[in-house]
Design an enzyme around this catalytic site. Structure first.
Site, PDB file in Angstrom:
ATOM      1  N   SER A   4     -24.700  13.986   5.553  1.00  0.00           N
ATOM      2  CA  SER A   4     -23.997  15.516   5.444  1.00  0.00           C
ATOM      3  C   SER A   4     -23.075  15.760   6.650  1.00  0.00           C
ATOM      4  O   SER A   4     -22.821  16.833   7.293  1.00  0.00           O
ATOM      5  CB  SER A   4     -25.018  16.511   5.595  1.00  0.00           C
ATOM      6  OG  SER A   4     -25.917  16.699   4.500  1.00  0.00           O
ATOM      7  N   HIS A   6     -28.850   0.897   1.510  1.00  0.00           N
ATOM      8  CA  HIS A   6     -28.636   2.347   1.351  1.00  0.00           C
ATOM      9  C   HIS A   6     -29.941   2.756   0.754  1.00  0.00           C
ATOM     10  O   HIS A   6     -30.705   2.214   0.142  1.00  0.00           O
ATOM     11  CB  HIS A   6     -27.410   2.747   0.449  1.00  0.00           C
ATOM     12  CG  HIS A   6     -27.002   4.341   0.685  1.00  0.00           C
ATOM     13  ND1 HIS A   6     -27.576   5.298  -0.115  1.00  0.00           N
ATOM     14  CD2 HIS A   6     -25.928   4.939   1.343  1.00  0.00           C
ATOM     15  CE1 HIS A   6     -27.237   6.221   0.163  1.00  0.00           C
ATOM     16  NE2 HIS A   6     -26.162   6.125   1.023  1.00  0.00           N
ATOM     17  N   LYS A  19     -20.591   6.594  -3.649  1.00  0.00           N
ATOM     18  CA  LYS A  19     -21.451   6.451  -4.834  1.00  0.00           C
ATOM     19  C   LYS A  19     -21.016   6.230  -6.185  1.00  0.00           C
ATOM     20  O   LYS A  19     -20.057   5.435  -6.439  1.00  0.00           O
ATOM     21  CB  LYS A  19     -22.411   7.811  -4.743  1.00  0.00           C
ATOM     22  CG  LYS A  19     -22.687   7.926  -3.183  1.00  0.00           C
ATOM     23  CD  LYS A  19     -23.724   9.177  -3.074  1.00  0.00           C
ATOM     24  CE  LYS A  19     -23.747   9.578  -1.400  1.00  0.00           C
ATOM     25  NZ  LYS A  19     -24.860  10.080  -1.278  1.00  0.00           N
ATOM     26  N   GLU A  55     -30.610   5.299  -0.802  1.00  0.00           N
ATOM     27  CA  GLU A  55     -30.594   5.393  -2.474  1.00  0.00           C
ATOM     28  C   GLU A  55     -31.077   4.084  -3.163  1.00  0.00           C
ATOM     29  O   GLU A  55     -31.638   4.293  -4.372  1.00  0.00           O
ATOM     30  CB  GLU A  55     -29.212   6.094  -3.030  1.00  0.00           C
ATOM     31  CG  GLU A  55     -29.250   7.430  -2.739  1.00  0.00           C
ATOM     32  CD  GLU A  55     -27.606   7.948  -2.528  1.00  0.00           C
ATOM     33  OE1 GLU A  55     -26.810   7.442  -2.902  1.00  0.00           O
ATOM     34  OE2 GLU A  55     -27.555   9.080  -2.031  1.00  0.00           O
ATOM     35  N   GLY A  61     -26.831  14.076   1.407  1.00  0.00           N
ATOM     36  CA  GLY A  61     -26.794  14.819   0.437  1.00  0.00           C
ATOM     37  C   GLY A  61     -27.362  16.166   0.292  1.00  0.00           C
ATOM     38  O   GLY A  61     -27.462  16.830  -0.935  1.00  0.00           O
ATOM     39  N   ASN A  74     -18.480   6.596   1.318  1.00  0.00           N
ATOM     40  CA  ASN A  74     -19.354   5.982   0.219  1.00  0.00           C
ATOM     41  C   ASN A  74     -19.176   6.909  -0.982  1.00  0.00           C
ATOM     42  O   ASN A  74     -19.549   8.005  -1.006  1.00  0.00           O
ATOM     43  CB  ASN A  74     -20.800   5.883   0.686  1.00  0.00           C
ATOM     44  CG  ASN A  74     -21.738   5.796  -0.373  1.00  0.00           C
ATOM     45  OD1 ASN A  74     -21.390   5.050  -1.464  1.00  0.00           O
ATOM     46  ND2 ASN A  74     -22.984   5.861  -0.287  1.00  0.00           N
ATOM     47  N   GLU A  85     -28.870   6.288   8.821  1.00  0.00           N
ATOM     48  CA  GLU A  85     -28.879   7.726   7.811  1.00  0.00           C
ATOM     49  C   GLU A  85     -30.486   8.215   7.617  1.00  0.00           C
ATOM     50  O   GLU A  85     -30.938   7.697   6.815  1.00  0.00           O
ATOM     51  CB  GLU A  85     -28.368   7.030   6.570  1.00  0.00           C
ATOM     52  CG  GLU A  85     -26.928   6.637   6.714  1.00  0.00           C
ATOM     53  CD  GLU A  85     -26.084   6.718   5.320  1.00  0.00           C
ATOM     54  OE1 GLU A  85     -24.913   7.267   5.525  1.00  0.00           O
ATOM     55  OE2 GLU A  85     -26.547   5.980   4.485  1.00  0.00           O
TER      56      GLU A  85
HETATM   57  C1  PEP Z   1     -24.195   8.551   2.153  1.00  0.00           C
HETATM   58  O1  PEP Z   1     -24.191   8.543   0.882  1.00  0.00           O
HETATM   59  O2  PEP Z   1     -24.392   7.631   2.875  1.00  0.00           O
HETATM   60  C2  PEP Z   1     -24.090   9.794   2.622  1.00  0.00           C
HETATM   61  C3  PEP Z   1     -24.465  10.015   4.318  1.00  0.00           C
HETATM   62  O3  PEP Z   1     -24.138  10.902   2.137  1.00  0.00           O
HETATM   63  P1  PEP Z   1     -23.720  12.483   2.425  1.00  0.00           P
HETATM   64  O4  PEP Z   1     -22.682  12.546   3.586  1.00  0.00           O
HETATM   65  O5  PEP Z   1     -23.257  13.176   1.189  1.00  0.00           O
HETATM   66  O6  PEP Z   1     -24.898  13.114   3.096  1.00  0.00           O
END
Ligand code: PEP
Length: 250
Positions: free
Chosen positions: A213, A95, A11, A97, A173, A9, A167
């Site tokens: 992460s 997601h 973003k 976000e 992040g 992703n 997630e």
């Molecule tokens: C994501 O944006 O779905 C995500 C898992 O981000 P990150 O790997 O940076 O934690």
């Protein structure tokens, strides 16, 4: 058999030249692609360039969001058939976000899932608890609610192709990933709820990813968990070198 998936992703990062260079680099760095499906999810503006750049490679392309109406006066929105027509085969829905900053709810996620499936797009359906929810011991209830509400009104056949992505919001992040055991525990719980609501055959077929992460350093331990079918990667999918190491985890 559930084919593992590694999805990236991006973003709101990258412009065209960077995206094209990334795909070229990634193609050069993939020397042994085992049995794993790779999906790159760039911003809308890069979809066409990335779709062109991955031609002839095993990589697929997905969008990061989609609207639920097929057409109409919805300024700024993008319809499922527009994505499919472009060559997208996947789309991230729900997601954290989008839930956190753009008012996404279980109900709007459900509408997006239905609309995406309606044109043949495979949703990557994200859910997960916040830090506060984890600390107050309601992780399982929250994830179950998001799962069941998100899938509301869909049949077992319809949900089988959906890819669920667990997630935990506190791990996205932040550099703070869930342990492989934490991820396995929630993912196996979700698989159990799917089996209960639909059938054990459906529960066995639905792929469930972990996201939060993920890095080259923790991918192997995560992939060793029996119910975890792959990963959704944010930050570490922005560099071809780290994404290639994650893809070639085996
Ligand atoms: C994501 O944006 O779905 C995500 C898992 O981000 P990150 O790997 O940076 O934690």
């Amino acid at each position: 058999m559930r084919i593992p998936m590694v999805a990236g992703n991006w973003k709101m990062y990258k412009v065209r030249a960077e995206a094209e260079a990334f795909v070229q680099d990634l193609r050069a760095q993939i020397t042994h692609l085992q049995d794993v499906e790779v999906v790159i999810c760039p911003p809308y503006t890069l979809l066409e360039s990335v779709i062109r750049a991955v031609q002839g490679s095993p990589f697929q392309v997905g969008a990061q969001n989609v609207y639920w109406e097929e057409q109409g006066a919805f300024t700024g929105e993008v319809a499922p058939s527009m994505l499919y027509d472009l060559g997208c085969r996947y789309v991230i829905c729900g997601h954290s976000e989008r839930r956190q900053y753009f008012g996404e709810t279980d109900e709007t996620v459900n509408r997006r899932l239905k609309a995406a499936l309606g044109v043949g797009l495979i949703p990557i359906f994200c859910l997960g608890e916040t830090l506060e929810e984890r600390e107050t011991g309601v992780t399982f209830q929250v994830c179950e609610r998001q799962l069941i509400n998100g899938l509301h009104g869909l049949t077992g056949d319809q949900i089988t192709p959906i890819v669920v992505a667990y997630e935990p919001v506190w791990a996205i992040g932040t550099g703070r990933n869930a342990t492989p055991q934490d991820a396995q525990e929630v993912i196996s719980y979700l698989r159990g709820r799917i089996s209960e609501k639909y059938s054990s055959a459906v529960g066995e077929q639905v792929r469930i990813l972990y996201g939060g992460s993920v890095k080259p350093e923790n991918i192997q331990a995560l992939m060793a968990e029996p119910d975890l079918d792959g990963v959704l990667v944010g930050g570490a999918s922005l560099e071809a070198a780290s994404f290639a190491r994650i893809i070639q985890y085996g």
